[in-house]
Design an enzyme around this catalytic site. Structure first.
Site, PDB file in Angstrom:
ATOM      1  N   ASN A   1       0.857  -1.176   0.000  1.00  0.00           N
ATOM      2  CA  ASN A   1       0.000   0.000   0.000  1.00  0.00           C
ATOM      3  C   ASN A   1       0.896   1.229   0.000  1.00  0.00           C
ATOM      4  OD1 ASN A   1      -1.810   2.036   0.484  1.00  0.00           O
ATOM      5  ND2 ASN A   1      -2.523   1.264   2.471  1.00  0.00           N
TER       6      ASN A   1
ATOM      7  N   LYS B   1       0.029   4.273  -0.064  1.00  0.00           N
ATOM      8  CA  LYS B   1      -0.564   5.429   0.633  1.00  0.00           C
ATOM      9  C   LYS B   1      -0.281   6.693  -0.197  1.00  0.00           C
ATOM     10  CE  LYS B   1      -0.152   2.844   4.897  1.00  0.00           C
ATOM     11  NZ  LYS B   1      -0.026   2.855   6.359  1.00  0.00           N
TER      12      LYS B   1
ATOM     13  N   HIS C   1      -9.650   0.760   5.131  1.00  0.00           N
ATOM     14  CA  HIS C   1      -8.340   1.005   5.740  1.00  0.00           C
ATOM     15  C   HIS C   1      -8.492   1.978   6.914  1.00  0.00           C
ATOM     16  CE1 HIS C   1      -4.214   2.187   6.370  1.00  0.00           C
ATOM     17  NE2 HIS C   1      -3.872   1.078   5.733  1.00  0.00           N
TER      18      HIS C   1
ATOM     19  N   GLU D   1      -6.694   4.327   8.003  1.00  0.00           N
ATOM     20  CA  GLU D   1      -6.421   5.750   7.742  1.00  0.00           C
ATOM     21  C   GLU D   1      -7.628   6.428   7.109  1.00  0.00           C
ATOM     22  OE1 GLU D   1      -2.702   5.165   5.714  1.00  0.00           O
ATOM     23  OE2 GLU D   1      -1.769   4.638   7.627  1.00  0.00           O
TER      24      GLU D   1
ATOM     25  N   GLU E   1      -5.508  -5.456  10.380  1.00  0.00           N
ATOM     26  CA  GLU E   1      -4.489  -4.428  10.597  1.00  0.00           C
ATOM     27  C   GLU E   1      -4.817  -3.665  11.872  1.00  0.00           C
ATOM     28  OE1 GLU E   1      -2.435  -3.112   6.758  1.00  0.00           O
ATOM     29  OE2 GLU E   1      -4.299  -2.002   6.800  1.00  0.00           O
TER      30      GLU E   1
ATOM     31  N   GLY F   1       2.214   1.910  10.902  1.00  0.00           N
ATOM     32  CA  GLY F   1       3.121   3.060  10.817  1.00  0.00           C
ATOM     33  C   GLY F   1       3.840   3.374  12.111  1.00  0.00           C
TER      34      GLY F   1
ATOM     35  N   SER G   1       3.267  -2.563  10.431  1.00  0.00           N
ATOM     36  CA  SER G   1       4.715  -2.617  10.680  1.00  0.00           C
ATOM     37  C   SER G   1       5.354  -3.942  10.270  1.00  0.00           C
ATOM     38  CB  SER G   1       5.020  -2.288  12.141  1.00  0.00           C
ATOM     39  OG  SER G   1       4.597  -0.960  12.433  1.00  0.00           O
TER      40      SER G   1
HETATM   41  P1  13P Z   1       2.838   0.086   7.819  1.00  0.00           P
HETATM   42  O1  13P Z   1       3.392  -1.145   7.157  1.00  0.00           O
HETATM   43  O2  13P Z   1       3.573   1.338   7.440  1.00  0.00           O
HETATM   44  O3  13P Z   1       2.669  -0.101   9.274  1.00  0.00           O
HETATM   45  O4  13P Z   1       1.362   0.289   7.217  1.00  0.00           O
HETATM   46  C1  13P Z   1       0.521  -0.803   7.169  1.00  0.00           C
HETATM   47  C2  13P Z   1      -0.667  -0.469   6.381  1.00  0.00           C
HETATM   48  O5  13P Z   1      -1.414   0.438   6.711  1.00  0.00           O
HETATM   49  C3  13P Z   1      -0.913  -1.220   5.157  1.00  0.00           C
HETATM   50  O6  13P Z   1      -2.151  -0.917   4.628  1.00  0.00           O
END
Ligand code: 13P
Length: 232
Positions: free
Chosen positions: A6, A8, A86, A88, A155, A161, A191
């Site tokens: 991803n 982002k 997701h 976020e 997740e 993150g 992570s």
């Molecule tokens: P990280 O791998 O940066 O923790 O993010 C995970 C994520 O949100 C994948 O969609």
């Protein structure tokens, strides 16, 4: 095994193209998914095991939804893989449960592959596993978990993150619970990196990973694919 990246709000059109070119040359038995930003979408000529998807879409064919992309824009690039739910988008972008459900129903009607993300915030994890279970359960309400093109990504919000992945025990316990509720392939995200990916994909219920920050450098993503190969 499904290994997804991803992006982002990272990468440009040029760097996405370069990333995908590099991936094409990597021998892997994994199903690979890459979710670039919408500005980098294109009709990429990719081998069957690599698919590009969208991080977001509005549940309409087209229309007046300023700033959004609808199915017309997604389909122009022959894309049929989407992220929904997701954390976020749920938390930072304030996407409501109702909109998440609408997007799910829309994508299902389109017969798109859905990577549906679920996972609890820190305070819920700290309240104990019953609370985690109830939270996850709520995120499955109104979602057709029998949809045959569904992939679920667990997740935990607190692991995204932060550099602090859930422990193998936490992943396993939660995955085991989710597997009692549905038969879809089940990913872990939060992570994941080159060091921990092997152990995570080695967990019995784990069918792959959804990786953010540690996958943005193409060399690192390639190393992750290699680590998965070694772990199996
Ligand atoms: P990280 O791998 O940066 O923790 O993010 C995970 C994520 O949100 C994948 O969609």
């Amino acid at each position: 095994m499904i290994i997804a990246s991803n992006f982002k709000t990272n990468h440009t059109r040029a760097s996405t193209k370069d990333f995908l070119e590099t991936l094409k040359a990597v021998g892997t038995t994994c199903e690979v998914r890459v979710f670039p930003p919408a500005t980098a979408l294109d009709c990429f000529a990719l081998p069957a095991h690599i698919k590009v998807g969208v991080q977001n879409f509005y549940p309409a064919q087209s229309g007046s939804f300023t700033g959004e992309i609808g199915a017309e824009q997604v389909e122009e690039f022959e894309i049929e893989s989407v992220l929904i739910g997701h954390s976020e988008r749920r938390h930072l972008l304030k996407e409501s449960t109702e909109l998440v459900r609408q997007k799910y129903a829309f994508a299902r009607a389109k017969d798109w592959e859905i990577i549906y993300c679920i996972g609890e915030p820190k305070e819920v994890r700290e309240a104990g596993f019953d609370a985690v279970r109830a939270y996850v359960e709520e995120q499955l309400v109104g979602i057709d978990v029998r949809y045959e093109r569904l992939i679920v990504a667990y997740e935990p919000v607190w692991a995204i993150g932060t550099g602090l992945s859930a422990s193998l025990e936490q992943i396993q316990e939660t995955h085991q619970y989710i597997k009692t509720r549905l038969n879809a392939p089940l990913l872990y995200g939060g992570s994941v990196n080159v060091e921990n990916i092997g152990a995570i994909v080695g967990l019995e219920e784990c069918d792959g990973v959804l990786v953010g920050s540690a996958s943005w450098k193409k060399e690192a993503f390639v190393r992750m694919l290699e680590a998965v190969k070694t772990a199996h």
